[in-house]
Design a protein around this motif. Sequence first.
Motif, mmCIF file in Angstrom:
data_model
loop_
_atom_site.group_PDB
_atom_site.id
_atom_site.type_symbol
_atom_site.label_atom_id
_atom_site.label_comp_id
_atom_site.label_asym_id
_atom_site.label_seq_id
_atom_site.Cartn_x
_atom_site.Cartn_y
_atom_site.Cartn_z
ATOM 1 N N HIS A 100 -86.594 -46.131 36.684
ATOM 2 C CA HIS A 100 -85.991 -45.047 37.464
ATOM 3 C C HIS A 100 -84.616 -44.700 36.891
ATOM 4 N N GLN A 101 -83.934 -43.771 37.541
ATOM 5 C CA GLN A 101 -82.606 -43.347 37.113
ATOM 6 C C GLN A 101 -81.557 -43.762 38.137
ATOM 7 N N ALA A 102 -80.315 -43.801 37.697
ATOM 8 C CA ALA A 102 -79.193 -44.091 38.592
ATOM 9 C C ALA A 102 -78.141 -43.004 38.410
ATOM 10 N N ALA A 103 -77.482 -42.625 39.502
ATOM 11 C CA ALA A 103 -76.424 -41.613 39.452
ATOM 12 C C ALA A 103 -75.139 -42.207 40.005
ATOM 13 N N LEU A 104 -74.025 -41.904 39.363
ATOM 14 C CA LEU A 104 -72.697 -42.324 39.823
ATOM 15 C C LEU A 104 -71.915 -41.068 40.184
ATOM 16 N N LEU A 105 -71.569 -40.916 41.444
ATOM 17 C CA LEU A 105 -70.890 -39.724 41.946
ATOM 18 C C LEU A 105 -69.417 -40.032 42.168
ATOM 19 N N ALA A 106 -68.546 -39.240 41.535
ATOM 20 C CA ALA A 106 -67.092 -39.430 41.645
ATOM 21 C C ALA A 106 -66.466 -38.191 42.291
ATOM 22 N N PRO A 107 -65.313 -38.347 42.975
ATOM 23 C CA PRO A 107 -64.739 -37.217 43.715
ATOM 24 C C PRO A 107 -64.031 -36.177 42.852
ATOM 25 N N THR A 108 -63.598 -36.543 41.635
ATOM 26 C CA THR A 108 -62.878 -35.591 40.783
ATOM 27 C C THR A 108 -63.441 -35.642 39.372
ATOM 28 N N GLU A 109 -63.207 -34.563 38.622
ATOM 29 C CA GLU A 109 -63.667 -34.525 37.234
ATOM 30 C C GLU A 109 -62.955 -35.578 36.390
ATOM 31 N N VAL A 110 -61.662 -35.761 36.645
ATOM 32 C CA VAL A 110 -60.919 -36.768 35.880
ATOM 33 C C VAL A 110 -61.547 -38.141 36.075
ATOM 34 N N LEU A 111 -61.877 -38.470 37.322
ATOM 35 C CA LEU A 111 -62.465 -39.778 37.591
ATOM 36 C C LEU A 111 -63.889 -39.868 37.037
ATOM 37 N N ALA A 112 -64.652 -38.767 37.134
ATOM 38 C CA ALA A 112 -66.009 -38.779 36.576
ATOM 39 C C ALA A 112 -65.950 -39.021 35.065
ATOM 40 N N GLU A 113 -65.042 -38.342 34.400
ATOM 41 C CA GLU A 113 -64.902 -38.527 32.946
ATOM 42 C C GLU A 113 -64.458 -39.953 32.622
ATOM 43 N N SER A 149 -57.673 -26.731 33.226
ATOM 44 C CA SER A 149 -59.127 -26.687 33.048
ATOM 45 C C SER A 149 -59.659 -28.093 32.786
ATOM 46 N N GLY A 150 -60.955 -28.248 32.907
ATOM 47 C CA GLY A 150 -61.559 -29.544 32.653
ATOM 48 C C GLY A 150 -61.269 -30.048 31.255
ATOM 49 N N GLU A 151 -61.329 -29.138 30.271
ATOM 50 C CA GLU A 151 -61.055 -29.535 28.883
ATOM 51 C C GLU A 151 -59.592 -29.949 28.709
ATOM 52 N N GLU A 152 -58.690 -29.200 29.363
ATOM 53 C CA GLU A 152 -57.264 -29.534 29.251
ATOM 54 C C GLU A 152 -56.980 -30.906 29.865
ATOM 55 N N LYS A 153 -57.571 -31.173 31.038
ATOM 56 C CA LYS A 153 -57.369 -32.474 31.682
ATOM 57 C C LYS A 153 -57.909 -33.601 30.805
ATOM 58 N N GLN A 154 -59.087 -33.352 30.248
ATOM 59 C CA GLN A 154 -59.699 -34.369 29.396
ATOM 60 C C GLN A 154 -58.824 -34.642 28.166
ATOM 61 N N GLN A 155 -58.253 -33.584 27.602
ATOM 62 C CA GLN A 155 -57.404 -33.736 26.431
ATOM 63 C C GLN A 155 -56.145 -34.529 26.753
ATOM 64 N N LEU A 172 -44.850 -40.709 28.856
ATOM 65 C CA LEU A 172 -44.635 -40.553 30.293
ATOM 66 C C LEU A 172 -45.453 -39.357 30.771
ATOM 67 N N LEU A 173 -46.368 -39.592 31.704
ATOM 68 C CA LEU A 173 -47.237 -38.532 32.225
ATOM 69 C C LEU A 173 -46.805 -38.176 33.634
ATOM 70 N N VAL A 174 -46.409 -36.901 33.836
ATOM 71 C CA VAL A 174 -46.055 -36.400 35.163
ATOM 72 C C VAL A 174 -47.303 -35.740 35.741
ATOM 73 N N SER A 175 -47.739 -36.199 36.912
ATOM 74 C CA SER A 175 -49.050 -35.802 37.412
ATOM 75 C C SER A 175 -49.032 -35.657 38.925
ATOM 76 N N THR A 176 -50.052 -35.003 39.444
ATOM 77 C CA THR A 176 -50.337 -35.061 40.878
ATOM 78 C C THR A 176 -51.246 -36.259 41.115
ATOM 79 N N THR A 177 -51.806 -36.368 42.309
ATOM 80 C CA THR A 177 -52.672 -37.515 42.616
ATOM 81 C C THR A 177 -54.038 -37.392 41.969
ATOM 82 N N VAL A 178 -54.183 -36.464 41.031
ATOM 83 C CA VAL A 178 -55.442 -36.367 40.291
ATOM 84 C C VAL A 178 -55.729 -37.684 39.572
ATOM 85 N N ILE A 179 -54.687 -38.501 39.343
ATOM 86 C CA ILE A 179 -54.897 -39.792 38.671
ATOM 87 C C ILE A 179 -54.968 -40.931 39.686
#
Length: 737
Positions: free
Chosen positions: A322-335, A565-571, A583-590
């Motif tokens: 069978h398959q398994a899926a992992l669901l995360a609340p944000t794209e950053v966390l999914a990546e 964008s998703g690509e910018e966050k990933q980069q 030093l990374l200045v961020s919101t709670t996206v992390i």
Amino acid sequence: MARRQEASRGSMPLKELLISKESKAMASFGVRDLDTMMRFAPRRYVVPAPLRSLREIRQGEEVSAIVEVTSVHDRAMRSRYGFLLEVSVTDGTESLPLTFFLTKQHQVDWHRGRLPVGALILVRGTVGYDDFREALQLTHPAYEPVEDTDEGRAWAQRPRPVYPLKQNIAQGTMRSATEKGLEFAGSLSRPVPEEVIARRGLPPLEEAVRLVHVPLTTEDTRRGMAHLRFEEAFVLQSVFAQRRAQDERTPAPVLAAEGPLQGLFDERLPFDLTAGQREIGDELAARIAHGHPTSALLQGDVGSGKTVVALRAMLRAVDSGHQAALLAPTEVLAEQHHRTLTTLLGELARAGQLDAHPEATRVRLLTGSQRTSHRRETLLDVTSGQAGIVVGTHALLTENVEFASLGLVVIDEQHRFGVDHRRRLRAKGPSGQSPHVIVMTATPIPRTAALATVGDLDVLTLRESPGRRAGVTSFVVHEKLPAWEQRMWQRAAEEIAAGRQVFVVCARIDEDEADAPAPPLLDEDGTEQPPALEPARGVHQSALRLAERPELAGARIGILHGRLSGEEKQQVMKQMVDGEIDLLVSTTVIEVGVDVPNASVMIVLDAERFGVSQLHQLRGRVGRAEHPGIAFFDTSAMVGQEHSQHLQRIADAADGFELAELDLRRRGAGDLVGEEQSGLQRTLKHLDVLRDARAIEQAREDAFAVVESDPELTAHPALARAIEDRLRDADPDVERS
């Protein structure tokens, strides 16, 4: 006839029962029928001062006395518009004037009508002083007729209910409405079976609502509220019991295979599993081997190794066909999860590639911002079954995502997802079967809160950490003390100079947008107090200011927030992981799941604006490898203020389990019945999951017994309607499963 039928169902519309002013007052709180009004409890009660002799009273004291009216006089005031009404009363020992300053003649007439000479009244108020007469007086006291008997005195001393109020609503209006409703209390809906109420020693509903709304003693209020709390817990537990019963009737894939991926993965691990990870892993393996869907909450503190435990369960699903899926609340966390899983699995995740292991599967990522070509390729692997493990965000919930054979769903950070998210994924199982569900959280839920909020899940707890982390030390930094703040940035610079990295988290992206709200502070009555805070700082402006700080000269500064964008966050995250950003200045996206082992400092600006679990998650982003982590909670609050003390309690807390209790006391347990998560105040009306632990456990025992004997509740229609109402209140838009 129609009205009698409505009344028999306990849902008499208030417009038929109350005058317009009263029904509008109740409607302003969403209360529109008799059942709801009788369960609309007072916020608190005011207990009158003990009955006193007028001879004993002193200026400034609260007084209650039974007195007789001896004279009534009124006159127009000379110095201002209106009338002065003076009523002389006596208790047989002393006399005392009652003074009323009134603007209209009809007000004078109203009081005169209620205060005839010879009337016996209970009078309550604060003793004042008349400078002109040089004598004590009561100004605008409360009063009511009373009998000078034992019963009358008991009535005079009764606690007065204090209801919530909105603009232009008087307390008397709310009391009058509820007292009228008590006349029809016999028609109320009774969701809890009478035999359960009797066995638990609770007063019957009709008596309970009378004790709540017109009590004679404080013990009456406790007994009445005990019924309402138990009833609320019983209905909630019945929701969970029905979901459990539904799961027992639903088929699920049997995930019982022992290999080969599981064994190969264990051999690849560069560390030994802890005893706790093995124990919980074995328990999960046993649960998902059943032919009915398991629903489990896997909770553990930050760094306890939940992801590895979940991955081993996912590999068991793949080994079982069978398959398994992992669901995360944000794209950053999914990546991040996708990177973590593929790194942990190595050649076991590269099916179809030249360097893949012969037994390998594919691990695919699906997010909403992916390019169309990449998304199409991923969907093809998911539909065909080539992808054994799929990681994604809410995009996995959309209708066009079809799995070949979904056997297991893992949901990370369950407080971001409601029950209906889980139910929607359940519908994606193979040929009428429902996949097993494991939800993970690094914000542990205390036992009684878990019973009240995730009672349809079995709670499995990882209490030990693998020991591969140096840990985090937390400090509260007050901006009002400049030397403290300067030292904080010096420490950040020292860590950067040593080759490590720093996170700086802000409460909002830009400072020209609406200010980020702070978590509420509640007074003893549960009323929200407005925080006295400085405006919150933004990511963009903070990054510019930090670039000018002499301590951080030469530091490579990056920014990350949800508008990229998703690509910018990933980069940006790739640059952080690769060490190209200091030093990374961020919101709670992390906030959750982001793994940068080289990061050793977490600075949270305006920390008073973040919740307990957020701050704990944020500090869990550092100290994840061999370098000790430092977390600074930077605040504009003064030393010793409530916000400062609260932050210090978080800094001092040893682990997430201790913080969970703190979080529960501060903001509530969240409503996990509906889709949207929220604080207790939104949908748990009477229950306090700490205070009412015993009632919740008793209600659970009784509710599960009732549902077991009557799964469809055909013999308990009032309970079935209460469940329907409870689910609708939790989320009016959710389609029920």
